[in-house]
Design a protein around this motif. Structure first.
Motif, mmCIF file in Angstrom:
data_model
loop_
_atom_site.group_PDB
_atom_site.id
_atom_site.type_symbol
_atom_site.label_atom_id
_atom_site.label_comp_id
_atom_site.label_asym_id
_atom_site.label_seq_id
_atom_site.Cartn_x
_atom_site.Cartn_y
_atom_site.Cartn_z
ATOM 1 N N LEU A 1 -54.632 64.362 -30.439
ATOM 2 C CA LEU A 1 -54.733 65.740 -29.747
ATOM 3 C C LEU A 1 -54.240 65.329 -27.771
ATOM 4 N N GLN A 2 -53.655 65.575 -27.453
ATOM 5 C CA GLN A 2 -53.256 65.107 -26.285
ATOM 6 C C GLN A 2 -54.291 65.871 -24.857
ATOM 7 N N LYS A 3 -54.523 66.534 -25.307
ATOM 8 C CA LYS A 3 -56.762 66.462 -24.207
ATOM 9 C C LYS A 3 -57.301 67.791 -25.225
ATOM 10 N N ASP A 4 -58.930 67.752 -24.658
ATOM 11 C CA ASP A 4 -59.890 68.379 -25.598
ATOM 12 C C ASP A 4 -59.849 69.780 -25.440
ATOM 13 N N VAL A 5 -59.563 69.980 -26.770
ATOM 14 C CA VAL A 5 -59.474 71.524 -27.619
ATOM 15 C C VAL A 5 -60.727 71.730 -28.384
ATOM 16 N N VAL A 6 -61.288 72.672 -26.928
ATOM 17 C CA VAL A 6 -62.810 73.420 -28.149
ATOM 18 C C VAL A 6 -63.155 74.017 -29.088
ATOM 19 N N LYS A 7 -63.607 73.489 -30.665
ATOM 20 C CA LYS A 7 -64.213 73.345 -31.198
ATOM 21 C C LYS A 7 -62.274 72.220 -32.407
ATOM 22 N N VAL A 8 -62.023 71.550 -32.164
ATOM 23 C CA VAL A 8 -61.571 71.201 -32.907
ATOM 24 C C VAL A 8 -60.824 69.186 -32.668
ATOM 25 N N GLY A 9 -61.107 68.795 -31.151
ATOM 26 C CA GLY A 9 -61.866 67.858 -30.995
ATOM 27 C C GLY A 9 -61.305 67.263 -29.710
ATOM 28 N N ARG A 10 -61.403 66.138 -29.586
ATOM 29 C CA ARG A 10 -61.529 65.733 -27.794
ATOM 30 C C ARG A 10 -59.920 64.464 -28.219
ATOM 31 N N GLU A 11 -59.979 64.306 -26.510
ATOM 32 C CA GLU A 11 -58.450 63.669 -26.273
ATOM 33 C C GLU A 11 -58.155 62.180 -27.473
ATOM 34 N N GLY A 12 -57.095 62.543 -28.002
ATOM 35 C CA GLY A 12 -56.921 60.660 -28.430
ATOM 36 C C GLY A 12 -57.208 60.426 -30.258
ATOM 37 N N GLU A 13 -58.114 62.182 -30.453
ATOM 38 C CA GLU A 13 -58.470 61.903 -31.889
ATOM 39 C C GLU A 13 -57.280 62.567 -32.905
ATOM 40 N N VAL A 14 -56.946 61.625 -33.963
ATOM 41 C CA VAL A 14 -56.594 62.562 -35.247
ATOM 42 C C VAL A 14 -57.099 63.208 -35.947
ATOM 43 N N VAL A 15 -56.569 64.256 -36.110
ATOM 44 C CA VAL A 15 -57.107 65.611 -36.605
ATOM 45 C C VAL A 15 -56.036 66.570 -37.653
ATOM 46 N N ILE B 1 -48.442 54.383 -30.737
ATOM 47 C CA ILE B 1 -49.054 54.362 -29.290
ATOM 48 C C ILE B 1 -50.410 54.481 -28.820
ATOM 49 N N LEU B 2 -51.095 55.374 -29.626
ATOM 50 C CA LEU B 2 -52.331 55.613 -29.399
ATOM 51 C C LEU B 2 -53.312 53.987 -30.251
ATOM 52 N N GLU B 3 -52.918 53.386 -30.882
ATOM 53 C CA GLU B 3 -53.193 51.691 -31.342
ATOM 54 C C GLU B 3 -53.182 51.113 -29.900
ATOM 55 N N ALA B 4 -51.827 51.439 -29.060
ATOM 56 C CA ALA B 4 -52.554 50.373 -28.750
ATOM 57 C C ALA B 4 -52.492 51.168 -27.184
ATOM 58 N N ARG B 5 -52.641 52.388 -26.670
ATOM 59 C CA ARG B 5 -53.588 51.909 -25.588
ATOM 60 C C ARG B 5 -54.773 52.653 -25.524
ATOM 61 N N HIS B 6 -55.813 53.227 -27.256
ATOM 62 C CA HIS B 6 -56.951 52.718 -27.644
ATOM 63 C C HIS B 6 -57.647 50.673 -27.077
ATOM 64 N N ALA B 7 -56.323 49.950 -27.970
ATOM 65 C CA ALA B 7 -56.666 48.863 -27.534
ATOM 66 C C ALA B 7 -56.799 47.956 -26.132
ATOM 67 N N THR B 8 -56.061 48.947 -25.139
ATOM 68 C CA THR B 8 -55.667 48.586 -23.756
ATOM 69 C C THR B 8 -57.278 48.656 -23.026
ATOM 70 N N GLU B 9 -57.694 50.375 -23.175
ATOM 71 C CA GLU B 9 -58.776 50.548 -22.829
ATOM 72 C C GLU B 9 -60.323 49.911 -23.839
ATOM 73 N N GLU B 10 -59.526 49.134 -24.282
ATOM 74 C CA GLU B 10 -60.471 48.260 -25.187
ATOM 75 C C GLU B 10 -61.402 47.259 -24.597
ATOM 76 N N ARG B 11 -60.043 46.347 -23.777
ATOM 77 C CA ARG B 11 -59.786 45.458 -22.890
ATOM 78 C C ARG B 11 -60.424 45.545 -21.338
ATOM 79 N N LYS B 12 -59.919 46.918 -20.922
ATOM 80 C CA LYS B 12 -60.644 46.810 -20.046
ATOM 81 C C LYS B 12 -61.929 47.477 -19.267
ATOM 82 N N SER B 13 -62.695 47.872 -20.588
ATOM 83 C CA SER B 13 -63.847 48.470 -20.996
ATOM 84 C C SER B 13 -64.864 46.695 -20.762
#
Length: 148
Positions: A5-19, A46-58
């Motif tokens: 998911l690239q954006k939040d979708v109601v009743k499906v999931g949140r941005e960045g989730e694999v559904v 790409i998703l894994e790299a983005r999650h790793a970058t966000e984790e380093r920032k946090s």
């Protein structure tokens, strides 16, 4: 079909989730509207790299918040204000004034929205104010309002 998911979708999931969604829903609705991309090898990397970058920032933000917490712990900030009879201020001391004093006196830069002040300060005296540095770290700071 698995999609990211690239954006939040109601009743499906949140941005960045694999559904897992039906093939027709993915091909006819989600992908054409830019709400999702197919969860193929490259997109998953790409998703894994983005999650790793966000984790380093946090982690960096948490480390900075802990450093600021050590600086602010048990400190008293003095703010001067014009006062009249009965120790009432002519103006008021706001969270912006406290954030500015923190930066000037202690060198800790804090957004004024992170200073948890219930109501503006309108009198002389000492007040206890909480400063939220991180979602897990809140530091109490003493604010001494003195006559200018």
């Amino acid at each position: 079909m698995n999609v990211i998911l690239q954006k939040d979708v109601v009743k499906v999931g949140r941005e960045g989730e694999v559904v897992l969604v039906s093939d027709g829903y993915a091909r006819n609705y989600l992908i054409p509207r830019g709400l999702a991309v197919s969860a193929s090898g490259g997109a998953l990397k790409i998703l894994e790299a983005r999650h790793a970058t966000e984790e380093r920032k946090s982690e960096a933000l948490l480390a900075q918040a802990q450093k600021d917490q050590a600086t602010l712990e048990g400190k008293t900030i003095k703010i001067l204000g014009k006062a009249g009879a009965g120790d009432r201020l002519y103006g008021s001391i706001t969270s912006g004034d406290i954030a500015e004093a923190l930066k000037k006196d202690l060198g800790v830069s804090v957004d004024k929205r992170r200073v948890l002040l219930m109501d503006v300060i309108r009198a002389l005296g000492t007040f206890h104010v909480d400063v939220k540095l991180h979602k897990d770290i809140t530091v109490p700071v003493t604010v001494a309002v003195e006559k200018a």
